[in-house]
Design an enzyme around this catalytic site. Structure first.
Site, PDB file in Angstrom:
ATOM      1  N   SER A 138       0.864  -1.142   0.090  1.00 19.07           N
ATOM      2  CA  SER A 138       0.215  -0.630  -0.040  1.00 19.07           C
ATOM      3  C   SER A 138       1.148   0.976   0.024  1.00 19.07           C
ATOM      4  O   SER A 138       1.347   1.221   0.901  1.00 19.07           O
ATOM      5  CB  SER A 138      -0.989   0.094   1.676  1.00 19.07           C
ATOM      6  OG  SER A 138      -1.319   1.130   1.171  1.00 19.07           O
ATOM      7  N   TYR A 151      -1.418  -1.150  10.728  1.00 16.78           N
ATOM      8  CA  TYR A 151      -1.545  -1.381   9.319  1.00 16.78           C
ATOM      9  C   TYR A 151      -0.506  -0.982   8.371  1.00 16.78           C
ATOM     10  O   TYR A 151       0.024  -1.644   7.305  1.00 16.78           O
ATOM     11  CB  TYR A 151      -3.325  -0.652   8.735  1.00 16.78           C
ATOM     12  CG  TYR A 151      -3.222  -0.862   7.139  1.00 16.78           C
ATOM     13  CD1 TYR A 151      -3.914  -1.849   7.158  1.00 16.78           C
ATOM     14  CD2 TYR A 151      -3.104   0.037   6.028  1.00 16.78           C
ATOM     15  CE1 TYR A 151      -4.355  -2.117   5.427  1.00 16.78           C
ATOM     16  CE2 TYR A 151      -3.342  -0.575   4.907  1.00 16.78           C
ATOM     17  CZ  TYR A 151      -4.009  -1.424   4.592  1.00 16.78           C
ATOM     18  OH  TYR A 151      -4.015  -1.358   3.149  1.00 16.78           O
TER      19      TYR A 151
END
Ligand code: ADP
Length: 245
Positions: A138, A151
Site C-alpha cells: 500500500s 496497518y
C-alpha cells in the site's frame, strides 16, 4: 499450451475479486482463499457458470495450519503453481491509545505473517519450474494518517519481505514483486466527489482493474527480468505536492 495455475488470497471481495475475474478471463486455473465463505461460494459459482476454472478454499490466512491445508489441496490437483498473489488483508485502524496487544497481533498475522507463510508454501510448488509471487502492499507504507500504525507497519513489512524473498528465491526462478495501490474504489465509483478524483494527477481515483492489469504484467513470463521491485499504482497521488497559493 498448459494452463497456468494461479492462487489469490483474499479473492472473495474488492481488489481480490477483480484479480480472480481477471486471471480467470485469461484462461488460467484460479484457486482463491478467503475467510468470507458466503462471498467466496458466490464468486466461485458465478465463475464456474461462465465456464472458468475457479476454485474457492475457505481459509483464514492468519492460520499457518489452514494455509498449509489450502496449498496441499492445490498440490492434490496440480503438480505446480505458477502465480501467487498475496492480497488478503484487513484495513483495520484503531486509536494508537486504545490498540490492545491482541488487536496488534491480529493485524500483523492477517496482513504480514500470512504473506510469509503463503509465499513459503507456494514456493514449494514453484521451485522446480519457476513462478511469480506478487504481494499487495500500500502507499500507506510510505505515508500515513494518524492512528494507522499497525496497518502501515504491515504494508512496510510486505515491501521489505518482497525484496528479501526475491533474493532468496531467485535461484529457483521465482520472482517476487509488490504493488502499492493508492486509493482504489471497490464500492460505488459514481458516489465519489469531484475533489476525490482531482487529488490525483491522473484525474481519477483507481479501480480494482488497474491493480489486476498490473498483476497480470508482473506475472507475465515475458517480464522475467523484474524482481524485488515495488510498483506504485496511485494515479500519481503520492507524487503530488500540497502547495497553498
Ligand atoms: P480491498 O478493498 O483492499 O480489496 P476488501 O476488504 O474488500 O479490501 O478485501 C479483502 C479480502 O481479504 C476480503 O475478501 C476479506 O474477506 C479477505 N480477508 C481478510 N482477512 C483475511 C484472512 N485472515 N483470511 C482470509 N481472507 C481474508
Amino acid at each position: 499450451m498448459t494452463k497456468r495455475v494461479v492462487c489469490i488470497t483474499g479473492g472473495a471481495n474488492g481488489i481480490g475479486e477483480s484479480l480472480v475475474e481477471h486471471f480467470a478471463k485469461l484462461g488460467d486455473v484460479v484457486h482463491f482463499f478467503d475467510k468470507d465463505r458466503e462471498a467466496g461460494v458466490r464468486l466461485e459459482g458465478e465463475q464456474v457458470k461462465r465456464g472458468s476454472s475457479v476454485v474457492f478454499h475457505h481459509i483464514d490466512v492468519s492460520s499457518p495450519e489452514e494455509i498449509k491445508n489450502g496449498f496441499q489441496a492445490i498440490r492434490r490437483n496440480h503438480e505446480f503453481l505458477d502465480v501467487l498473489v498475496n492480497n488478503a488483508g484487513v484495513s483495520k485502524f484503531k486509536s494508537f491509545w486504545e490498540m490492545t496487544p491482541e488487536d496488534w497481533n491480529s493485524i500483523i498475522s492477517a496482513n504480514l505473517s500470512s504473506v510469509f507463510h503463503c509465499s513459503r508454501e507456494a514456493a514449494g510448488l514453484m521451485k522446480d519450474k519457476g513462478g511469480a509471487i506478487i504481494n499487495i502492499a500500500s502507499t500507506r507504507a510510505q505515508m500515513s494518517e494518524p492512528h494507522t500504525e499497525a496497518y502501515s507497519a504491515t504494508k512496510g513489512g510486505i515491501s521489505s519481505l518482497t525484496h528479501s524473498l526475491a533474493i532468496t528465491l531467485g535461484e529457483y526462478g521465482i520472482r517476487v514483486n509488490s504493488i502499492s495501490p493508492g486509493w482504489i474504489e471497490t464500492g460505488d465509483y459514481s458516489a465519489l466527489r469531484e475533489i476525490d478524483h482531482s487529488q490525483h494527477p491522473s484525474g481519477r481515483v483507481g479501480k480494482p482493474e488497474d491493480i489486476a492489469r498490473a498483476c497480470r504484467f508482473l506475472a507475465d513470463l515475458e517480464n522475467d527480468f523484474i524482481t524485488g521491485e515495488n510498483l506504485v499504482i496511485d494515479g500519481g497521488m503520492t507524487r503530488k505536492m500540497i502547495y497553498e497559493h
